[in-house]
Design a protein around this motif. Sequence first.
Motif, PDB file in Angstrom:
ATOM      1  N   UNK A 279       0.552  -1.367  -0.182  1.00 45.03           N
ATOM      2  CA  UNK A 279       0.213   0.053  -0.248  1.00 45.03           C
ATOM      3  C   UNK A 279       0.516   0.584  -0.236  1.00 45.03           C
ATOM      4  N   UNK A 280       2.013   1.068   0.555  1.00 43.54           N
ATOM      5  CA  UNK A 280       3.024   2.045   0.889  1.00 43.54           C
ATOM      6  C   UNK A 280       4.089   1.778   1.078  1.00 43.54           C
ATOM      7  N   UNK A 281       5.325   2.169  -0.178  1.00 42.01           N
ATOM      8  CA  UNK A 281       6.372   1.051  -0.319  1.00 42.01           C
ATOM      9  C   UNK A 281       7.289   1.536   0.835  1.00 42.01           C
ATOM     10  N   UNK A 282       8.122   0.676   1.299  1.00 38.72           N
ATOM     11  CA  UNK A 282       8.947   0.832   2.225  1.00 38.72           C
ATOM     12  C   UNK A 282       9.775  -0.073   2.054  1.00 38.72           C
ATOM     13  N   UNK A 283      10.671   0.038   2.019  1.00 36.90           N
ATOM     14  CA  UNK A 283      11.997  -1.322   2.079  1.00 36.90           C
ATOM     15  C   UNK A 283      13.103  -1.492   3.043  1.00 36.90           C
ATOM     16  N   UNK A 284      13.368  -2.482   3.626  1.00 34.46           N
ATOM     17  CA  UNK A 284      14.384  -2.498   4.512  1.00 34.46           C
ATOM     18  C   UNK A 284      16.022  -2.505   4.321  1.00 34.46           C
ATOM     19  N   UNK A 285      16.947  -2.182   4.686  1.00 29.40           N
ATOM     20  CA  UNK A 285      18.051  -2.640   4.511  1.00 29.40           C
ATOM     21  C   UNK A 285      19.135  -3.242   4.898  1.00 29.40           C
ATOM     22  N   UNK A 286      18.407  -4.632   4.225  1.00 28.10           N
ATOM     23  CA  UNK A 286      19.604  -5.215   5.193  1.00 28.10           C
ATOM     24  C   UNK A 286      20.955  -5.083   5.488  1.00 28.10           C
ATOM     25  N   UNK A 287      20.874  -4.463   6.546  1.00 28.61           N
ATOM     26  CA  UNK A 287      22.734  -4.241   6.461  1.00 28.61           C
ATOM     27  C   UNK A 287      23.747  -5.623   6.612  1.00 28.61           C
ATOM     28  N   UNK A 288      23.114  -6.393   7.382  1.00 28.16           N
ATOM     29  CA  UNK A 288      24.167  -7.528   7.945  1.00 28.16           C
ATOM     30  C   UNK A 288      24.479  -8.636   7.016  1.00 28.16           C
ATOM     31  N   UNK A 289      23.896  -7.920   5.552  1.00 29.45           N
ATOM     32  CA  UNK A 289      23.903  -9.740   4.190  1.00 29.45           C
ATOM     33  C   UNK A 289      22.770 -10.322   4.939  1.00 29.45           C
ATOM     34  N   UNK A 334      16.450 -12.733  -2.042  1.00 28.41           N
ATOM     35  CA  UNK A 334      17.763 -12.344  -2.964  1.00 28.41           C
ATOM     36  C   UNK A 334      18.213 -11.433  -3.070  1.00 28.41           C
ATOM     37  N   UNK A 335      17.618 -10.461  -2.017  1.00 26.62           N
ATOM     38  CA  UNK A 335      18.785  -9.535  -1.847  1.00 26.62           C
ATOM     39  C   UNK A 335      18.044  -8.633  -0.585  1.00 26.62           C
ATOM     40  N   UNK A 336      19.295  -7.908  -0.569  1.00 24.43           N
ATOM     41  CA  UNK A 336      19.656  -6.793   0.861  1.00 24.43           C
ATOM     42  C   UNK A 336      18.368  -5.927   1.159  1.00 24.43           C
ATOM     43  N   UNK A 337      17.396  -5.836   0.203  1.00 27.37           N
ATOM     44  CA  UNK A 337      16.081  -5.287   0.779  1.00 27.37           C
ATOM     45  C   UNK A 337      14.880  -6.321   1.114  1.00 27.37           C
ATOM     46  N   UNK A 338      14.636  -6.078   2.336  1.00 24.29           N
ATOM     47  CA  UNK A 338      13.482  -6.451   2.918  1.00 24.29           C
ATOM     48  C   UNK A 338      12.283  -5.802   2.841  1.00 24.29           C
ATOM     49  N   UNK A 339      11.006  -6.481   2.745  1.00 23.68           N
ATOM     50  CA  UNK A 339       9.746  -5.819   2.482  1.00 23.68           C
ATOM     51  C   UNK A 339       8.971  -4.867   3.543  1.00 23.68           C
ATOM     52  N   UNK A 340       9.367  -3.909   4.471  1.00 23.10           N
ATOM     53  CA  UNK A 340       8.711  -3.623   5.519  1.00 23.10           C
ATOM     54  C   UNK A 340       8.009  -2.143   5.922  1.00 23.10           C
ATOM     55  N   UNK A 341       7.440  -2.026   4.034  1.00 21.79           N
ATOM     56  CA  UNK A 341       6.195  -1.303   4.442  1.00 21.79           C
ATOM     57  C   UNK A 341       4.609  -1.529   4.435  1.00 21.79           C
TER      58      UNK A 341
END
Lengths: 483, 1184
Positions: A279-289, A334-341
Motif C-alpha cells: 500500500x505504501x512502499x518501504x524497504x528495509x536495508x538489511x545491513x548484515x546481509x 535474494x536481495x538485501x532489501x526486506x519488505x517493510x511497508x
Amino acid sequence: MRLSIFCALLLFFASGCSKFLEEPPEKRNNLEIKDTESLDLLLNFYNITFDRSRELVLATDNYELYKDYYDARPSTFTSSLQYILWMPALLEQQTYYWEQQFLKISYANTILASLDKVTGSQQDKKRLKEDAHLLRAYEYFQLATLFCLPYSEENRNQLGLPLKMSLSYDEDLRRKTLGQTMDFIEQELKLALETSETRSEEALWRVSKVGAQAFAARFYLYLHDYEKALAYADACLNSYSTLINYEAYFAPQMRTFMSNGGSYTQPNGSTDFRFGEFYLSRMMYNHTGNAVPSQELMDLYDKINDYRYDAFMVEDYSLNRSAVPGWAAYMQFGSIGLISGPTTAEMYLIRAECRARNNDAAGAIQDLNTLRRERYKSGTYVDLTEADFADKKSLLQFIIDERRREFPFTLRWYDIKRINTDPANILDKITITRHFYEYDGVSVNTNQMRTYTLAPGDKRFAWPLPRIDIQLSRGDIEQNPYD
Amino acid sequence: MNLRISTRPGPAPQMLKAMKLTIVFLTAAFLQVSANGIAQNITFSGENVPLQTVFSAVKKQTHYVFFYRNDDMSLARPVTVHFHNARIEEVLDELFKGQPLTYSIKGKTIVVSAKPLVRPEKTEHTPPPVDIRGRVTDSNGEPVSGASVQVKGTDIGVSTDVNGFFELKNVPENAILVFTGANVETLEVRVNGRTAINVTLQARISELTEAEIVVTGYQKLDSRRSSGAFGYLGADKIASRPTTDLATAMEGMFTGLRVYEEAGSTRFNIRGLGTMTLGVADPLIVVDGFPVGNGLADINPNDVQSVHVLKDAAAASIWGARASNGVIVITTKKAKEGLHVNANAFIGIQEKIDLDQANPIARSADALEWEKYLWENDKLFSSFSISDNVDGNNNPVSLGITLLNLRDLGRISQAEFDQAWNALKATDYRKDVYEHLLQNAFTQNYDITVSGASARNSFVFNTRYVEEKSGYRYSWDRSLLTNFRNTYRVTKWLDANLSLMAKFGRRNNSGATLSDIKSISPYERLLNPDGSYATMVGAHYQEFVDSLGAYFPHDWNYNLLQEIRSRDLRSEQNNLRLQVGLTFKLLKGLTFDTKFQFENYKTENKNYYSPESYYVRDQRNKWVDFNEATRQVTKMYIPAGGQLLQSFGTFRSYNFRNQLTYERQFGSKHELTAGVFTEIFSKISESYSAPTVYGYDPERLSMEVPQSYMIKSYWGGTNYQLTGMNSSMAYQNDRFFSVLGNLAYTFNKKYTLSGSFRIDASNLIVEDPKLRYSPFWSVGGNWKMDQEDFIKNIPAIDRLNMRLSYGHTGNVVLSTSIVPLIAISGVYPLTGAPYASIIDYGNPNLTWERTATVNLGVDYAFFRNKLFGSIEVYRKHGRDIVGAIDLPRLTGTSTQEFNTAEILNKGVEINVGTALPINRKVTWNANLNLSFNKSKVLNLMLLNYNYYAIRSPHFEEGRPVDAIYSYTYLGLNDQNVPYMRSVNGTTYTFNDVPPVVTDDREYMEYSGSRQPTTILGFQTGFSAYGFDVNVIINGEFGFVFRRPTFDYGILTNSKASSTIHSDFTDVLNNTAKGIPGMPPPDVLNLNNWGGYAQFLNTTIEKGDNVRIKEINVSYRVPGKLLAAAGLGSARVYFQLRDPEWIWLANDKGLDPMYIFNSRASNSAAAITYVRPAPSYKFGIAFGL
C-alpha cells in the motif's frame, strides 16, 4: 560621441542592478525552492525512504546468536553484538538510524515550511501537504517504536521523542512524553488521511488514501486500539486486496550458486518498491546481509511447502566468506532489501488478529487462508479450519506466528513490544533469551558463558538515543534511563 | 557618503544612495566634459620661476617627460610666464625663447639640451684627450648601475658600477658620450672638455619609476604616498628564473606570501589562512586590472612586467568582498619606444620521480608477510569475502591472498604455493615502473615578443610555445599562448586599448598516474621476462578469471601497461580573453575609463578506450546473460568496439567597469588623488559530460547504440543501468555589482591620508534583497619621514617612510545559503522518477565574512641605498567566518555552517635587501624575506571535537589554524598491549574502543599546528664580468606535521596490498620507533590499532626545513660581440631547481612540503604526493 557613451552608461545604471542580481547563481544545483514541482522532486528521492534499522533485524527472538557460529567466525558478529545483546552503553554511540530517520523528517519539514511560499495549484499543495504529514507520521512512529518504551496507558508519561517540526535551529528539542508523541503521530496521520490520492504503482512510496489507511491500521494495532485497526485494515482491503503468488518468483528456478555443501537460488525477479502487495512502499536495508534466523523461527515454517522458508531461508549459507557453511541466512527475494511497508498481507493479518480478538474466528481464519494460499507451493496448501484452534488464544498465537513467518525481521520488534503491554492480556508475554559468552563491550570472554534476557518491562525496550545528540543539544535532549 | 562600520545585514539604503550618487557623479562628469572637451593643455603662471618648476607642472598636466642634464640646466634662466590652456608647443617655444638651451619632442618625451656652441669650422690642432669620471643617477637621484657609457662612434666604453660611477680614459675633448641602460632612456652628452660629468637618466617612459608604482588593479598609485602594504616583483627578477608558470617565479619573493603545493596544485596564502572554507581561501588574481577566471594558468612569465601582492586592507579593500585573502595584481609588459624583438628559449630536463619517496610502501616479502598474517587471522578481521565458489567471487583480492585461498581450498599444492609465493617475494615492482611507466620529464619553452611604440600607437605581441613531456610515459602537454596588446591614441583626450589573450592547449593524459602506480602491489610486474604482459590484479578475483575466463568473449586479464597503451585520453583547452578600454582625459587631472573584459575558456576531454583496453573488455565480458548449463554467453549488452567518453567545460565571464579618476596638485603643497568606480561582473561556468559513445571507431567515426538500457551482469539477476548514459550538466552564474571610491590627499609631500570604500553585491539567494549588499572600507596614512628636515640632514638615510592603515575586506562563501537549496538529480534508476535532494537547509543568519586589518609599515633605504627594505607589522582579524558547526542529528543534518568563528592572524614581515659592490666589476646582492605569522581561532562554537576531526589539521577555538592532536603513546603495558594516556591520567589500550565523549581532546594531546609560523625567502648572488649567479633558498619553520606510517590496515576486497607502508618492515622486526610491533593474533579490533597507531604523538615530526630551491646562472654577452652579431642583447642561462639540498628538522628524511595531512581528508597516510625531482634548464635569450 562622448555624450552618447555616457547616456548609454547612465541608462544602464538607471535600469538598476537589482534585476541583474536576481539571476539565480546555479541551475540544477543549489536551487531555491520555488514551485510545487520542486517539492514533488524532493519527495521522489526514493533512496532516503529506505528503513535502515539494524536493530529490527538483530534484536528480536527471530535472530539468534549461536555460540558455535561465533566461534567459527567471530568477525561476522563483532560489530553486531551490541544490537544482539541490547547494550545501551554501546548503542548510544550509534547515530546512523536516528540520523537517517530525521533526514526523512527534515524533508517533510522542508515541504511543509515551503508550501506557503511556492507557486503551484492548490490540489498539488494539498497533496504535498498530506504526503509530508504521512511521511512524518510514519517515520516518527518508526522512531517511537525503537527509542521509546512500549506504548500503554501506564507508559504515556514516559519519555517520548523530541519533535522536530520545522527547519529552525532554535526549535525546542526537549523530549515530549510518549503520550504526546503518539498524539502527535495520530494528528499527523489524520492530516494524511484527508487525502484522496489513489494507489499508484509508479509512485508507491508516495501518499495515497490506502497507504495512509494501511499505516493507520499498523499504528492503531500498536496502540492496542483493535477497533480502529480493524476498520482501517478493512478499508484498505476493500480498496485493494491483491496478493502475490510466490510461485511466480521461484519457479522456474533462475540460477543456483553452488558452494561448499550449500546452494543459493536466485529468484526470477527481485522485489523493489513495485512489489504488488504494497500500500505504501518501504524497504528495509538489511545491513548484515545474512540475518541469522533462530531455530525457533525456522521451526515455525512448513519447510518444504512454504516458499517463505524454502526460498528465503538459505540453510547452508556460505556464499559470502563472512558466513560459515552449515548455518542459515534469511535472504528475502535474494536481495538485501526486506519488505517493510504495509502490504495486503499485513492488512489480512491485522484484520485476522482483530477479528480473532473480536471473537470472529471464522473471519480470522478466512483471512489467514487467503494469505497462506499464496505462499505455498501450488497444490500443497490445506486450508485451516476453526477446528485447528483450541481457543481464542491459540488462534491469536497462530496469527502472531504467521506475522513472524511473514515479516520476521521487520515487524517482530514492534509485535513483541505491543504484546508485552497489551491490556487485553491474552497472549503470553515475550521474553527474549540468548546464551552467549560473557561480553563486556570490549572483548568476548570465551571462557565464560552467560544468559542474556530481555524481559517484558525491561527499560532496554527503549533504545538509547545517540549520545552525540544529547551532548550537542546541550542537555535539552534527555537520555532514556537504564538504572 | 556616510559610511559606518556596519556589521550584520542591512546596508541597502546606503547602497542605493551610493548608486544614486554614482549616477549623479557620472552625469556631472560628462556635462563638464562636453564643456571642456579640449582641456588637455597647460595652464601655468609664475614669475621668475626656475625652468624645472615649469617642467614639473607640464609633466603633471600632460604626462610629457623632460630629459636633461643637470649641467645644462644650470645654464637656464628663470622665466616669467602665464599660460592658460596653452598647447605644449606654445609653452615650449615660450620657455626656450632666449635660453641657451634647445628642445626636441620625442614621443611623450621632451629632450632638453644645450644649444650647440658656435665653433670655428676647423681648429688648428686636435685637443688633447681627457680622462672623465662621473656618475649616472636616475630621476630619483638613485644610482643607475650597469648603464653603458660609450664614446660615440668608437669602441671605447665602460659600464657604470653599482653606485652609478664610471671612468673613461683618453676621451677626445669634443667627444659625445652615449649613455644607455636597460630601463633608462638613451642620452647623449657632449664632453666639452669636462673631466667630471654627472648625468641624470630618465627612466623609460613606459616604465616610469616602475618599482615605485603600486598597481591596485584599479589605479596606479605612487607607492611613496601609499599607506598600504604591498609586495613588488619586477620583470627582471621574474626573467632571472626560467619557468613556465608565474607561481614558481613568486616563491620566496614576497614577505607574507606562502607559495605551496597542496594535493598537486600550487596555492597561495597571504598572511595566514583567513577563512575556514577551503574553496574560497585563495587570493584574488587580477591581470591588467581585471580579476581573471583561471588564476595564473594563462600567464606567460616572460610577458609580466610586475606582480604586486596587496596584503593589507588599505591596499586590498578596494577589492572588497573578494579581497579577504589578499590580492595578486599582475601587470603585463608595455611597449617601449621603437621596435623591439626579444626571444627566449629554454629546455628543461627533470630526473625521474623517486618511487621510494612518492610511494613509500613495504617491500614485496614484507607485504606478503602482512597478507599472510591477515589471512591466518582472517576469521577475526572479517576482511576477505572470498568463498570457495569460484564464480561467486566478483571482487578482486591481491595475488598473495589469491594464492593463500587456492592453497587452503586445496586447488594448488603446498609446493606449488611455495614456488609461486617465493616468486612473488623475489619480485620488485620498481624496476618495471621506472622502465615502462616513468621517464625524464622534458620541457621546451620558446617565447618571442615583438613590441613597439610610436607617438600614437604602442603594441606588444607575445607568443609562447611550451611542450612538456610528463614524468609519466605516454603523457604530454603542449600549449601555444599568444598575447596582443595595443594602445592607440585616438585624439589628445582619448586612448583606446585592446588586449587579446589566446591559448590553445593539448594534453595527453594516457600515461599512468601516481595513483595507478600506487595501486600496484610491490610484487606485481608489468611485463613477464619474455616481454609479454604480466597478469595484474584487475576488477575480479583472479581465480575466476583463470578458470572461467575462457567462456567469455574477451581476454579478461588486466595489465596496467597494456591499459595505458590501449587508451587515448586527451584534453584540449581553448582559452580566450579580450580586454578593451577607452580612456578619456576629461579635464585637467580628471580621467574617465571604461573597460570591458570578456573571458571564454573551454576545456574538452576526449577519452577513448580501444576495444583492446581492459576498460572495454571488462564491460563486454561482465554485462552478459549466461547460460549456466551450456556455459555460454547468450547475450551481450555492450556493443563491440571502443568507447568514447567526452566532457566539456566552459567558463565565461563578463566584466564591465567604469572609473573616474582625478589626480591633481594644488599649489606646491597639496596633492589629491581620487577615484570612483563601478563594476559589473558575471562569471558563468558550465560543464557537460556526454553519454558514452559505444562501439566507437575513431577511424570511421562509427558508433553503435546499445540495444538495452537495463542490463544484467554475469553475477546477478539484478537489473543495472548501462553506465555512462546519464549525461551530467552543471551551470553556475556568479554575479557581482560593486561601487567603490577612494581618495588620497598629500600635504607638503610628506603627509598622506587616504581612504577607500566599496559596496559589493552579489546574486546570493536571499529572501530579502538587501542582504545581498555588503560595505567595506579602509583608511590609512603615510608619513614620508625622509622629507622632514631632521632626517633630511642625516646622510645615511636615503629613504624612510612610515605607513599605517586600517580597514575591512571580505569574503563570499558560496558553500552555504540563507534559504534551503535543492539539487535536481535526474531520474532515480529504480523508480524511473526524476528527483531532487536537499543540499542545504539554509541558515537565515548567514552573512559575508569580513576581515579587519591593521598594518604598520616602514620602508627604508640606508647608506646610499646599500641597505634597503621594509618592515610590516599587522593584525588581521577575520570575523563572521563561516564554519561548520556540529548539530544534533535530529535537525536532519550533522553540520551546518554559521558565521560564528573568528580568525586572528598577527605577524611581522621583514624585508632586507642589499646590493654591495665588492669591487668595480663584482657586486654582491642579497634579499631576505622573513615573515612571522601567528594565528588563532576564536569563537568557533564547536561543541564536538571528534578524534577523527582533531587528529588532522583542523580549526579549533584558542588554537592556531590547522591544529593537530595525537594520542599520547606510552608503549606496551604489562599485558604487552600498547596503551595510551588520556589528559586526566587514565590509560587505555589499543584494544579499547575509544571512549565516546563529545570532546575527544580529553583523550588526546595537542601536537602543534600544520601552518608554518615563520617563512624564509632568501636570494643572494653575484654579478661579475657579465655573469649573474643567484641562489634561492626557502624555508618554513615553526610547525609540525604527521608522518604517514603503517596503518595496521586490514586488506579489504581490493588489490591494494600496495598501501602497506614501508614502516611495516620495522613493525615486523619489532624495531619500529613510535609505533607498536605486530599485534597479537587474538586482537579483535585491528581497525582500532590502525586508528590509533597512525595518530600517536610519536608520529608527529617537526616541520622546520630549509632548502636550496634554485640556482640560476646567467651570462650576458658583452656589447662588442653583440654588435658583431647584430643583436641588442643576449643572455645564456642555466637553472638547477629542486636539487634536493634540504635541511630537515626531522630525522626521517621526510619532506613536510610534500606530506600533506589534509584538512579535508581524515587519512594521514592516503595523501602523499611527490616532491619534484631535480630539474635542469638551459636557455638563451636575446633581443634585437
